[in-house]
Scaffold this active site. Sequence first.
Site, PDB file in Angstrom:
ATOM      1  CE1 TYR A  64      -8.471   1.157   3.885  1.00  0.00           C
ATOM      2  CE2 TYR A  64      -9.552  -0.618   2.702  1.00  0.00           C
ATOM      3  CZ  TYR A  64      -8.533  -0.175   3.522  1.00  0.00           C
ATOM      4  OH  TYR A  64      -7.591  -1.056   3.986  1.00  0.00           O
ATOM      5  CG  ASN A 109      -2.098  -0.889   1.088  1.00  0.00           C
ATOM      6  OD1 ASN A 109      -2.705  -0.930   0.023  1.00  0.00           O
ATOM      7  ND2 ASN A 109      -2.444  -1.610   2.141  1.00  0.00           N
TER       8      ASN A 109
END
Length: 427
Positions: free
Chosen positions: A244, A144
């Site tokens: 998210y 990420n």
Amino acid sequence: MKLTVVGGGSTYTPELIDGFARLRDRLPIEELVLVDPATDRLELVGGLARRIFARLGHPGTITTTADLDAAVADCDAVLLQLRVGGQAARQQDETWPLECGCVGQETTGAGGLAKALRTVPVVLDIADRVRRANPDAWIIDFTNPVGIVTRALLEAGHRAVGLCNVAIGLQRRFAGLLGVEPGEVHLDHYGLNHLTWELGVRLGGPGGMDVLPGLLTEHSEHIAAELRLPKALLNRLGVVPSYYLRYFYAHDEVVEQLREQPSRAAEVAAMESELLRLYADPALDEKPALLARRGGAYYSEAAVALAASLLGGAPAGGAAADSVQVVNVRNDGTLPFLPDDAVVEVPARISPDGARPLPAPTIDPLFAGLIAHVTGYERLALEAALHGGRDRVFRALLAHPLIGQYDRAEALTDRLLAHNKDHLVWV
């Protein structure tokens, strides 16, 4: 077939090893190399990995090393799962943005930018060394922020595909609610990494019947509870956002909650200590139940499916080398409101030639506007990661929809640079 896992000392790795062992007919690995500079962790993880292979009867060999060049020599694919700065840096990413009234999270907002700045130069150096070792090797990025890191790799000309476990996790959840096998469920999953919406849930393949309306009618309360969003919001949207999106749709509420509870980084650090203690037990020869709480659910299945298709292995239930999977890939017109060089997270047909996105449906402006906004931020974030400079950091922060105010961007820039000076050579 030789695969190399960069970040092989991660506590995630036994999840990956378990998948490699169970799904060995799909991905016949002969040599698996785990590489990590943290040699103490690496030996613990490597020992458990070998015991898992032995228990499940996998004939491949597993080696461990801190020598990256040796690890990637003659490899067919490299899987990246590294964390520059470790959990200590994550702890900072999740805390200092809260001082400015912004969400503290490791992949989005100011914390996500900090992670990108630390990570992109390291990943590009690794990719260059992979290319020198074997220019035909595939790079699978699980590191990420996946969208920004994958964009950096593609712009540098590397053979790379980004991978996230959000889509496969939702596929498994929907399959459970529908009472069908996961392979029967295809997601109309569109957006950017960690900024996606399920626009449809289809049975039988990309052209199958859309059962999302029925899922929302019968299970919206359950789905909303998992996403920690109001049921009424899901019903109004008519789609399922990734969890998210909570950072966008309930930002101020999330900030207050994060200020009142221990950080996720602290929780993960405690779990990692316990996992490493478990891994040290020579009698342990399977992934422990605690690992399910660490994150990365179904990561191994997604990684095996992607690597198998890229390397010409057989997908489950078929002899063809290609398959459809949600990945992070260059846009190239898939979402017409974005530039071609943006990296999008969409269903794509995967083969040894790479990932080819499927045609996308029309995206509601409610979602398309946010996608375009974050894409602009990601472009500026990559420029800051590649070229450095306080002004580039400020511009990226100012562009982010979770920040967007000049005084906050200034304060966050100061904190980001102060907390990351040991990882940014230009500071």
